[in-house]
Each structure stands twice: as structure tokens, then as C-alpha cells.
Design a protein around this motif. Structure first.
Motif, PDB file in Angstrom:
ATOM      1  N   MET A   1       0.847  -1.199   0.000  1.00  0.00           N
ATOM      2  CA  MET A   1       0.000   0.000   0.000  1.00  0.00           C
ATOM      3  C   MET A   1       0.882   1.249   0.000  1.00  0.00           C
ATOM      4  SD  MET A   1      -2.787   1.748   0.118  1.00  0.00           S
ATOM      5  CE  MET A   1      -4.130   0.577   0.326  1.00  0.00           C
ATOM      6  N   LYS A   2       0.484   2.195  -0.840  1.00  0.00           N
ATOM      7  CA  LYS A   2       1.182   3.487  -0.846  1.00  0.00           C
ATOM      8  C   LYS A   2       0.379   4.490  -0.012  1.00  0.00           C
ATOM      9  CE  LYS A   2       4.460   2.555  -3.915  1.00  0.00           C
ATOM     10  NZ  LYS A   2       4.266   1.093  -4.018  1.00  0.00           N
ATOM     11  N   TRP A   3       1.087   5.251   0.800  1.00  0.00           N
ATOM     12  CA  TRP A   3       0.431   6.229   1.665  1.00  0.00           C
ATOM     13  C   TRP A   3      -0.431   7.168   0.829  1.00  0.00           C
ATOM     14  CZ3 TRP A   3       2.304   6.786   7.034  1.00  0.00           C
ATOM     15  CH2 TRP A   3       1.552   7.714   7.780  1.00  0.00           C
TER      16      TRP A   3
ATOM     17  N   GLY B   1       2.002   4.392  15.007  1.00  0.00           N
ATOM     18  CA  GLY B   1       2.588   3.330  15.817  1.00  0.00           C
ATOM     19  C   GLY B   1       2.922   2.033  15.105  1.00  0.00           C
ATOM     20  N   PHE B   2       3.275   2.113  13.824  1.00  0.00           N
ATOM     21  CA  PHE B   2       3.687   0.901  13.110  1.00  0.00           C
ATOM     22  C   PHE B   2       4.832   0.234  13.862  1.00  0.00           C
ATOM     23  CE2 PHE B   2       2.346   4.100   9.931  1.00  0.00           C
ATOM     24  CZ  PHE B   2       1.199   3.462   9.471  1.00  0.00           C
ATOM     25  N   PRO B   3       4.772  -1.082  14.049  1.00  0.00           N
ATOM     26  CA  PRO B   3       5.775  -1.752  14.891  1.00  0.00           C
ATOM     27  C   PRO B   3       7.205  -1.619  14.367  1.00  0.00           C
ATOM     28  CG  PRO B   3       3.874  -3.172  14.553  1.00  0.00           C
ATOM     29  CD  PRO B   3       3.670  -1.992  13.657  1.00  0.00           C
ATOM     30  N   VAL B   4       7.366  -1.613  13.036  1.00  0.00           N
ATOM     31  CA  VAL B   4       8.720  -1.513  12.487  1.00  0.00           C
ATOM     32  C   VAL B   4       8.770  -0.401  11.448  1.00  0.00           C
ATOM     33  CG1 VAL B   4      10.512  -2.656  11.115  1.00  0.00           C
ATOM     34  CG2 VAL B   4       9.274  -3.926  12.894  1.00  0.00           C
ATOM     35  N   ARG B   5       9.770   0.440  11.562  1.00  0.00           N
ATOM     36  CA  ARG B   5       9.940   1.529  10.606  1.00  0.00           C
ATOM     37  C   ARG B   5      11.219   1.294   9.805  1.00  0.00           C
ATOM     38  NH1 ARG B   5      11.425   7.167  13.024  1.00  0.00           N
ATOM     39  NH2 ARG B   5      13.534   6.460  12.545  1.00  0.00           N
TER      40      ARG B   5
ATOM     41  N   PRO C   1      -2.176  -1.916  12.176  1.00  0.00           N
ATOM     42  CA  PRO C   1      -2.828  -1.703  10.880  1.00  0.00           C
ATOM     43  C   PRO C   1      -1.900  -2.097   9.730  1.00  0.00           C
ATOM     44  CG  PRO C   1      -2.355   0.405  11.971  1.00  0.00           C
ATOM     45  CD  PRO C   1      -2.098  -0.673  12.963  1.00  0.00           C
ATOM     46  N   TYR C   2      -0.641  -1.743   9.837  1.00  0.00           N
ATOM     47  CA  TYR C   2       0.417  -2.283   8.978  1.00  0.00           C
ATOM     48  C   TYR C   2       1.572  -2.623   9.888  1.00  0.00           C
ATOM     49  CZ  TYR C   2      -2.251  -0.406   5.086  1.00  0.00           C
ATOM     50  OH  TYR C   2      -3.253  -0.143   4.196  1.00  0.00           O
ATOM     51  N   GLN C   3       2.208  -3.741   9.601  1.00  0.00           N
ATOM     52  CA  GLN C   3       3.293  -4.148  10.501  1.00  0.00           C
ATOM     53  C   GLN C   3       4.546  -3.319  10.263  1.00  0.00           C
ATOM     54  OE1 GLN C   3       2.591  -8.145   8.874  1.00  0.00           O
ATOM     55  NE2 GLN C   3       2.941  -8.897  10.960  1.00  0.00           N
ATOM     56  N   VAL C   4       4.690  -2.876   9.004  1.00  0.00           N
ATOM     57  CA  VAL C   4       5.918  -2.176   8.638  1.00  0.00           C
ATOM     58  C   VAL C   4       5.570  -0.928   7.856  1.00  0.00           C
ATOM     59  CG1 VAL C   4       8.036  -2.322   7.237  1.00  0.00           C
ATOM     60  CG2 VAL C   4       7.219  -4.345   8.490  1.00  0.00           C
ATOM     61  N   VAL C   5       6.239   0.184   8.178  1.00  0.00           N
ATOM     62  CA  VAL C   5       6.138   1.360   7.331  1.00  0.00           C
ATOM     63  C   VAL C   5       7.515   1.573   6.694  1.00  0.00           C
ATOM     64  CG1 VAL C   5       6.623   2.945   9.263  1.00  0.00           C
ATOM     65  CG2 VAL C   5       5.540   3.806   7.177  1.00  0.00           C
ATOM     66  N   ILE C   6       7.521   1.731   5.380  1.00  0.00           N
ATOM     67  CA  ILE C   6       8.767   2.048   4.682  1.00  0.00           C
ATOM     68  C   ILE C   6       8.742   3.535   4.371  1.00  0.00           C
ATOM     69  CG2 ILE C   6      10.152   1.687   2.611  1.00  0.00           C
ATOM     70  CD1 ILE C   6       8.989  -1.152   2.444  1.00  0.00           C
TER      71      ILE C   6
ATOM     72  N   ILE D   1       3.194  -0.558   4.449  1.00  0.00           N
ATOM     73  CA  ILE D   1       2.756   0.660   3.791  1.00  0.00           C
ATOM     74  C   ILE D   1       4.000   1.489   3.486  1.00  0.00           C
ATOM     75  CG2 ILE D   1       2.355   1.879   5.993  1.00  0.00           C
ATOM     76  CD1 ILE D   1      -0.041   3.286   4.514  1.00  0.00           C
ATOM     77  N   VAL D   2       4.038   2.068   2.293  1.00  0.00           N
ATOM     78  CA  VAL D   2       5.169   2.910   1.901  1.00  0.00           C
ATOM     79  C   VAL D   2       4.742   4.362   2.004  1.00  0.00           C
ATOM     80  CG1 VAL D   2       6.733   3.562   0.035  1.00  0.00           C
ATOM     81  CG2 VAL D   2       6.063   1.166   0.329  1.00  0.00           C
TER      82      VAL D   2
END
Length: 571
Positions: free
Chosen positions: A1-3, A525-529, A472-477, A506-507
Motif C-alpha cells: 500500500m502506498k500512503w 505506531g507501526f511496529p517496524v519503521r 494496521p500495517y506491521q511495517v512502514v517504509i 505501507i510505503v
RNA sequence: CGGGGUGUAGCGCAGUCUGGUAGCGCGUCUGCCUUGGGCGCAGAAGGCCGUGGGUUCAAAUCCCGCCGCCCCGACCA
């Protein structure tokens, strides 16, 4: 998913009408938006969390052998009249009429409907046991909705119902749900404690609530660290205290002009509140009953209701107080009330109490040196455990002092017995051809409330800290340079690889400054950034940081190792 | 339902006491600039001041009614 393709709105400031952290954060992070008091729209991010909690609930219900169904929200009034709850639910239940003026309830729960359904299918012991469940919207006309999803008029609930041949078999079904609940809350990243509870309007004999400890919680819970006893204050019991008051002289009437409350009278007389006997007149199914407790204690109406075997119980109005006692509230006492036949019950801490101060049943007067045995007509069998447990009270199980904490009720399991199966005559045939009523249990989880409880238990000054299982997403890039082809290609390839292997990602491809993106990532609060930027790539890699770590713990890894490192950070 | 508070731009708020053509910050849009923790500059759009009535030459502001929202309580004598 793109922001930029998503639908996310974050707010810099707390909403003006929110009080507790989790409520503020849900709105600020764009998880939900208020429609009206107690009514919420779940925005895409909030919906994803709600769905993830539901998935965990389903998996654990299925694992425990429960079978998913779904029943109508709109429920014919006849069902509710059969159980008597059409009346007893009172204004708590939303009601509706169809064009032919038939009455319906908007389901606040579904014992009636499920019992009717099961009755129509089960004929034989061979078909039992069975446990069914649904995840369905529930409607309750709360006196005062508040704190976002903590108490709303419409909420998502998982409700399960077990049907068994015998009480013993029902215990097994109950324990299966109990264990499933522990797994559900644990998988949601929650510390939830099972506590003994009263069964309330649902009815039944025995129940446990699951509570998440939080200052914002609406319930008080008594805990005993020594033996593990935990109970809702509505239910919590204490060891009967022994009363060793010394003998006292004759009663003495004293003027206490204008002093009504215990605090006022004790201030006036310079005596501790515990020396007083607080006397309240209750309207119990239409008749007055006086209840006496120590001056520093509060009546537990749930216990009182059970003790008096009352259907309806409320504090008496002024008229009834005056007629029963002869005085107005503030001067009521157990010594010779105006109504000589008035039943008087007392907390067991007052058994044998002497030298106490009570209202004189005459406005602005109290009586001291009262010996309850000598001077009142309270019967020995009318002393009982009638007060709310306080911090330091002695545990009834082990004799050690208890402490009081606050909790958010996220789940509740009941042994219902045959309350509903009797009302609906839901019977089966035994192997010796007898008709027997099924034994029932019911089990609820506030799914939407659980979402908020997770936040209440897991956040910091910068925002939410999601457990990976429900994020909501585990990772945000973070694509820091969306105009840089190399950076964007790297970010997008990483996104694709993670998605392929089942990671929600999510990117953040917005043309925003890094600071804005980092603030939003922390808030949601995404768990991993994961940070991908031109500078970083030149310096040899991308950056990985968990939400619950601080900057000093972030890792820089080469692009080829990124996928593995991200997955490792998610565990 | 009782008490208290509040309602002004998408969000957070000031202005109301003492009536005189509606403001600030954030966000949004344009342009320039900047680019690793909510940059800077310039410009712009956006409001039936909750709603209905009243007082007044004039009402966001005063008066009355209604509605929404928030908090406390709804029994502690």
C-alpha cells in the motif's frame, strides 16, 4: 500500500472532546472519526485493526471448537418477552417498529435468539454439546456513552453460546472458552486478568470477567497478591471482621444541627467516621428496608440485592425515608424507626457493635453509645457482607490484605445454567428417552473495546505502539526521496517482497519532509519503521527501527539483507 | 434524568463581561526555497459565529426557548 493512495488523516492536536489517551490517539492517528455521541466511523486504519482482532478471535474460537454463525441485529420482541427481558432491559435496549407496528429489539446481546435457534435443531443428546458464536454489531442505549470506544451505543461484540447436557459437561465448555480467551488476549498483545464477577442482567450463577488494568478503566477490581484472588468490586468479598467493641453506657441523644453527611457529623463531634453507623433506606420491590454499614464504608447494592433476593432495588425517595424512619435523610438510624415493622439489615462488620453513633430518626439529632444488640431490632440472620471492599480489607480466601486496581472489561464468560433454556423449553432427549433442559453458557468479547484497550495499555508520548499481530500495517517504509528513482525503486521492491511473504506494509511516498513522516509513523505506531533515503543508500544501506526502541537502537543493513532483518525485527 | 461546562473556518482556540462590518495557530491550495524529527518566505481560498425567536439604529456579543457535544453524578444520609 502506498500512503498517497490510502486515506489517512492525522491530527497534530488532541481532539477537544477526548479525555483519555487511547481515545485521543485513536482520533489523532486517524483510526476513527466521531459521528455523534457514542457512534463512530472506523476509518481504513482503524478498520484494519478491527479486522485483525476479529481474525484472532475467529481462529481461537474455531480452535476451541466453537462454530461461527451470524444472527440478525433486528430481533422480534416476542423472543424478548419470552425471557422477560423485554421489560427488564428497560431503556437500555433500542427498540424499533416495522410498518405493521410489530416490535423489535436492536440486539444488545442474543441469548434469546440463539436459544430459540438451537431448540429448533437439537432433539437428542447425540447432538450435544455445541458451541456457536458470532461477531456482530450490538446496540445499547447507554446512560452515558464515553471515552471513545470504551462505552459506545453501537459496538462490535463476539458472543458465543454453549449448550450441554449436564452441569458437568457445561463446565467443560466454560473452561474451553476460558482458555480460548486467555489465548485471544495474549495474541492481541494484551495482559488481561480473569476476575470473578457478578452476572448482572444476563443472569446465571457464576462468571469471570477479563480485565485489562488501566487507570481509565471503569471497573474496580480487588486483588490478593498472596493467593491470586481477583474479583470485581461488585462481587469481591472480604473476611468477616471481628468486632470487639467494649461495653458502653446508656444511649444519649445529641443535637447535631445542620450536619447531615457522615463527614459533617464526624467533624462536628470530632469523632472518626468509622465510629458511626451509616443508615440508608432502600426501596426494595416497593417496600422500605434500612441498611446499616460502618460510617466509612459504602453499600454494595449488588450484594444487597442478592441478599434480599430483590428484583428491583433503589434508594428510597424522600417520602419513603420520612415514613419509614421519621426523619429526613441525614438523621436516619436503626434505633426505633417510625415504622416499627421496618426490616433492618446490617453489614457483618457491625455484628456485636457497641458504643456507635447513629442517626436519631429525628432531624438534626444523633444518638451515641448505641449497642446494636441491646438497642436495635436487627435480627442475627440479617447481618451479612453488604459493603464494597476497600483497599487493605482481608481476603476471604487466604486472610491477607487485598489491593484495589482499575480495569477495562474486555471479555466476560458466564455459566448460565438453565435460565434461558427453561424459558424457551429448550430440551433434548436423553439416552433413556427422558426430556431434559439443556445447560447453557455464554461468552462475550468487546472487539471494538479491545482495540482501544490495546492502545490504552500500549502507547507513549509520541503515539500508539501496536503489537505486531494487530497493527494496521506491521511495517512502514519511509521513502525519504520519492523523486529519486533509485530510492523509490529500492523502497518499492522491498514493499513487494514483504507483501509477497505476507507482511503488511505501507510505503510513505508523500513529498513531505522527513520530520513530518517520522512524527506520523510514531503517532500511528507501526511496529517496524524502515527508512530508505538517498543518503542512507550511498552510505551503504537502509535503516530499521522498532517502534518500541529508541533511536540509539536502530540498525543499518545492506539492501540485500533488509527483508530478513525486517522480519527478524517483527518477532 | 440532575449538576457543571461548551458550541466561532477541516482541526485546536481567542473575541462575548463592556453590542459597532469576524481573528489567531495548524491544516489546505499556488509559487519560491529547503530536505533525517511537525523548515522558511510570499500569496490565496475557506465561516448563516449550533438553532429558533426577542431587545436594539445595530447582536458572535444582551434576553428567552430548543438542539448538539464533553465532564461529574444519577443512592452514600
Amino acid at each position: 500500500m502506498k500512503w498517497t493512495k490510502s486515506f489517512i488523516q492525522t491530527l497534530r492536536e488532541d481532539p477537544g472532546d477526548a479525555e483519555i489517551d487511547s481515545h485521543k490517539l485513536m482520533v489523532r492517528a486517524g483510526l476513527m472519526k466521531k459521528v455523534a455521541g457514542g457512534l463512530w466511523t472506523y476509518l481504513p486504519l482503524g478498520m484494519r485493526v478491527l479486522n485483525k482482532v476479529q481474525r484472532i478471535v475467529r481462529e481461537e474460537m474455531d480452535r476451541a471448537g466453537a462454530l461461527e454463525i451470524v444472527m440478525p441485529i433486528l430481533q422480534p420482541a416476542e423472543l424478548w418477552k419470552t425471557s422477560g427481558r423485554w421489560e427488564t432491559m428497560g431503556p437500555n435496549m433500542f427498540r424499533a417498529k416495522d410498518r405493521a407496528s410489530h416490535d423489535y429489539a436492536l440486539s444488545p446481546t442474543a441469548e434469546e435468539m440463539v436459544t430459540e435457534m438451537v431448540k429448533g435443531i437439537v432433539n437428542s443428546y447425540r447432538q450435544l454439546p455445541v458451541t456457536v458464536y458470532q461477531i456482530q454489531w450490538k446496540f445499547r442505549d447507554e446512560i452515558r456513552p464515553r471515552f471513545g470506544l470504551m462505552r459506545s451505543k453501537e459496538f462490535l461484540m463476539k458472543d458465543a453460546y454453549s449448550f450441554d447436557t449436564t452441569l458437568e459437561a457445561a463446565d467443560k465448555s466454560y473452561m474451553a472458552m476460558f482458555e480460548a480467551y486467555k489465548r485471544i488476549f495474549s495474541r492481541c498483545g494484551l495482559k488481561a486478568y480473569p476476575v470473578e464477577a457478578d452476572t448482572g442482567d444476563i443472569g446465571g450463577k457464576f462468571s469471570h470477567e477479563f480485565h485489562v488494568l488501566a487507570e481509565a478503566g471503569e471497573d474496580g477490581i480487588a486483588f490478593c497478591d498472596a493467593c491470586g484472588y481477583a474479583a470485581n468490586l461488585e462481587k469481591a468479598e472480604r473476611k468477616a471482621p471481628s468486632c470487639d467493641d467494649p461495653a458502653c453506657g446508656a444511649m444519649e441523644v445529641i443535637a447535631t444541627p445542620g450536619a447531615k453527611t457522615i463527614a459533617e457529623v464526624s467533624g462536628f463531634m470530632g469523632v472518626a467516621g468509622s465510629a458511626f453507623v451509616k443508615s440508608l433506606i432502600y426501596n426494595v420491590d416497593g417496600r422500605p428496608v434500612m441498611v446499616c454499614v460502618e460510617g466509612h464504608r459504602e453499600v454494595n447494592e449488588v450484594k444487597l440485592k442478592h441478599f434480599l433476593n430483590a428484583k428491583k432495588l433503589e434508594l428510597a425517595d424522600y417520602d419513603m425515608v420520612l415514613r419509614a424512619s421519621g426523619a429526613n435523610a441525614g438523621s436516619v438510624g436503626p434505633v426505633k424507626p417510625a415504622d416499627a415493622s421496618l426490616r433492618i439489615v446490617a453489614d457483618f462488620a457491625l455484628r456485636g457493635a457497641k458504643g456507635r453513633i447513629v442517626g436519631a430518626n429525628k432531624d438534626d439529632y444523633h444518638i451515641k453509645n448505641v449497642d446494636l444488640d441491646r438497642d436495635t431490632s436487627i435480627k442475627p440472620e440479617d447481618y451479612a457482607d453488604l459493603t464494597i471492599v476497600q483497599s487493605g480489607d482481608i481476603c476471604a480466601k487466604c486472610g491477607k490484605p487485598m489491593i484495589i486496581k482499575r480495569g477495562i472489561e474486555v471479555g466476560h464468560v458466564f455459566k448460565l445454567g438453565t435460565k434461558y433454556t427453561d424459558a424457551f423449553k429448550a430440551a433434548y432427549k436423553t439416552d433413556d428417552l427422558k426430556e431434559q433442559v439443556m445447560v447453557m453458557g455464554c461468552y462475550g468479547i468487546g472487539v471494538s473495546r479491545t482495540v482501544q484497550a490495546i492502545i490504552e495499555q500500549s502507547h507513549d508520548g509520541n503515539g500508539i505502539i501496536w503489537p505486531a499481530a494487530v497493527a494496521p500495517y506491521q511495517v512502514v517504509i519511509e521513502n525519504l526521496d520519492p523523486d529519486d528513482a533509485e530510492v523509490t525503486r529500492t523502497a518499492d521492491e522491498l514493499e513487494a517482497r514483504l507483501e509477497t511473504s505476507g507482511v503488511d506494509v505501507i510505503v510513505d511516498d508523500r513529498a513531505e519532509r522527513p520530520g513530518v513522516k517520522f512524527k506520523d509513523a510514531d503517532l500511528i505506531g507501526f511496529p517496524v519503521r524502515v527508512v530508505v533515503g538517498a543518503k542512507g543508500l550511498k552510505a551503504g544501506g537502509i535503516e530499521i527501527k522498532r517502534r518500541d526502541e529508541d533511536k540509539s537502537q536502530l540498525k543499518i543493513v545492506p539492501v540485500v539483507e533488509a527483508e530478513a532483518a525486517i522480519k527478524a525485527a517483527l518477532v
